[in-house]
Design an enzyme around this catalytic site. Structure first.
Site, PDB file in Angstrom:
ATOM      1  N   ASP A  80       0.833  -1.197   0.000  1.00 34.13           N
ATOM      2  CA  ASP A  80       0.000   0.000   0.000  1.00 34.13           C
ATOM      3  C   ASP A  80       0.867   1.247   0.000  1.00 34.13           C
ATOM      4  O   ASP A  80       2.023   1.236   0.438  1.00 34.13           O
ATOM      5  CB  ASP A  80      -0.952   0.003   1.190  1.00 34.13           C
ATOM      6  CG  ASP A  80      -0.238   0.008   2.534  1.00 34.13           C
ATOM      7  OD1 ASP A  80       0.723  -0.773   2.698  1.00 34.13           O
ATOM      8  OD2 ASP A  80      -0.625   0.800   3.416  1.00 34.13           O
ATOM      9  N   GLU A 140      -0.082  -0.891   5.739  1.00 36.15           N
ATOM     10  CA  GLU A 140       0.916  -0.426   6.703  1.00 36.15           C
ATOM     11  C   GLU A 140       0.805   1.076   6.892  1.00 36.15           C
ATOM     12  O   GLU A 140       1.046   1.592   7.973  1.00 36.15           O
ATOM     13  CB  GLU A 140       2.323  -0.781   6.217  1.00 36.15           C
ATOM     14  CG  GLU A 140       3.419  -0.581   7.270  1.00 36.15           C
ATOM     15  CD  GLU A 140       4.038   0.821   7.248  1.00 36.15           C
ATOM     16  OE1 GLU A 140       4.824   1.141   8.165  1.00 36.15           O
ATOM     17  OE2 GLU A 140       3.752   1.598   6.320  1.00 36.15           O
TER      18      GLU A 140
END
Length: 380
Positions: A80, A140
């Site tokens: 991400d 994250e």
């Protein structure tokens, strides 16, 4: 050696990952690409969704390959990325090479490092004994509630527990290889509320103004000295990050006042102990505290793992890496519960910025460093 083709070049692999928009929480196409890279290299791949709204669902990927008895080396990271924002020179999700730089959101943080690790895997001897795993989350940069923690549960279900772990966060500062993170401070946010009694400012005896009591709480908190730092950590710090009353009227004593504080703390403290400490200060003025502990501090004492990574950096890049614990939190705070863990990756100068970019040579050198680290880790 494994077949090379596009699996051999970190730049080509990075371009494939960068071409997949993956604003946190990442799902779908970017995981398809990584899975397609890993399966031809003999990795079992387990993709799954974890959690429910509001912090989920989150897509995660666990991959592993065992080629005989030996140590288990894990690489951890995230697919991400943060939102790119407006003002990029080119489309942030269309990778573009200009000169010696590869541009794209995630080039540094941290699709580039994942690509470098996969490129390194493609060059490893096929008969290298031991287990290699990749612990890759799609969350994250966001809440990080159903990411690496869920992956750790999944690893346990598969009977996997690493002996060593490298997190590919961008730790380098001036040049590739100059900084390795061996620890991180913990993080806790607290919301302090002080109740009062609303009333007219001309009749203060009929009201109870919570603002002076909140001010006294914040003054006491600001005067707290948590510690002077340690051999490996800077001093813990408390920061007041918000004060809210929300009183639009000039002639009304408000019914409540609140504030928010953030504490980054070293390994002399725990999140729970700090919450208890602040709660006691607030309670003296009838204030209450709600807290969210984002992570506890961790430290991997300098030793075999940090020297293993330093040695590979020295041999490839000719740089003597500094061991550090500075910066914010990372998923290493969770993985440190399993085994020794350090963080090492690309230059962090452009992470989370417009026109995020990585040099082509750094990507290829990082792949070479990662390859040496894995070979030497499994050879021990």
């Amino acid at each position: 050696m494994h077949p090379i083709s596009t699996h051999a070049d970190a730049v080509a692999l990075a371009e494939r990952l960068l071409a997949c928009p993956s604003i946190t929480p990442a799902t779908g196409p970017v995981f398809d690409e990584l899975e397609a890279m890993l399966r031809p290299l003999g990795f079992a791949v387990d993709r799954f969704l974890a959690g429910e709204a509001p912090d989920g669902p989150v897509e995660n990927l666990l991959a592993w390959r065992t080629t005989g008895p030996g140590p288990h080396f894990a690489f951890a990271g995230h697919l991400d990325v943060v939102p790119p924002g407006a003002g990029w020179t080119s489309d942030p999700f269309v990778p573009e090479i200009r000169g010696e730089l590869l541009y794209g959101r995630g080039a540094v943080d941290m699709k580039g490092a994942i690509a470098a690790f996969v490129a390194a895997l493609a060059q490893l001897p096929e008969d290298l004994p031991g287990t290699i795993s990749l612990i890759i989350t799609g969350d994250e940069e966001g809440p990080a509630v159903h990411g690496t923690l869920a992956l750790m549960e999944r690893m346990a279900a598969h009977g996997l527990r690493p002996d060593l772990c490298l997190v590919g966060e961008p730790t380098s500062t001036a040049r590739l290889g100059d900084v390795i993170k061996i620890g991180r401070r913990g993080s806790v946010n607290m919301w302090i509320s002080v109740p009062g009694t609303q009333g007219h400012v001309a009749y203060p005896h009929l009201a109870d103004n919570p603002i002076p009591r909140l001010v006294r709480i914040l003054s006491a908190i600001d005067a707290e000295v948590l510690d002077e730092g340690t051999d490996w950590f800077q001093p813990s710090n408390i920061e007041i990050t918000d004060i809210t009353v929300g009183n639009p009227a000039t002639n009304v004593i408000p019914a409540e006042a609140s504030a928010r504080i953030s504490i980054r703390f070293n390994d002399r403290h725990s999140g729970a102990a700090l919450v208890e400490r602040i709660t006691a200060i607030a309670a003296a003025e009838r204030g209450t505290v709600m807290a969210k502990i984002s992570g506890e501090p961790f430290l991997t004492e300098p030793g075999a793992l940090s020297e293993l990574v330093r040695g590979a950096i020295r041999d490839v890049a000719g740089v003597e890496a500094e061991l550090s614990t500075t910066g914010g939190t990372s998923d290493a705070r969770f993985l440190s519960r399993l085994c020794p863990v350090v963080e090492f990756g690309l230059n962090n100068a452009t992470m989370h910025k417009l026109d995020e970019a990585v040099t082509l040579s750094d990507l290829r050198d990082l792949a070479a460093i990662y390859g040496l680290v894995v070979q030497r880790a499994l050879a021990n």
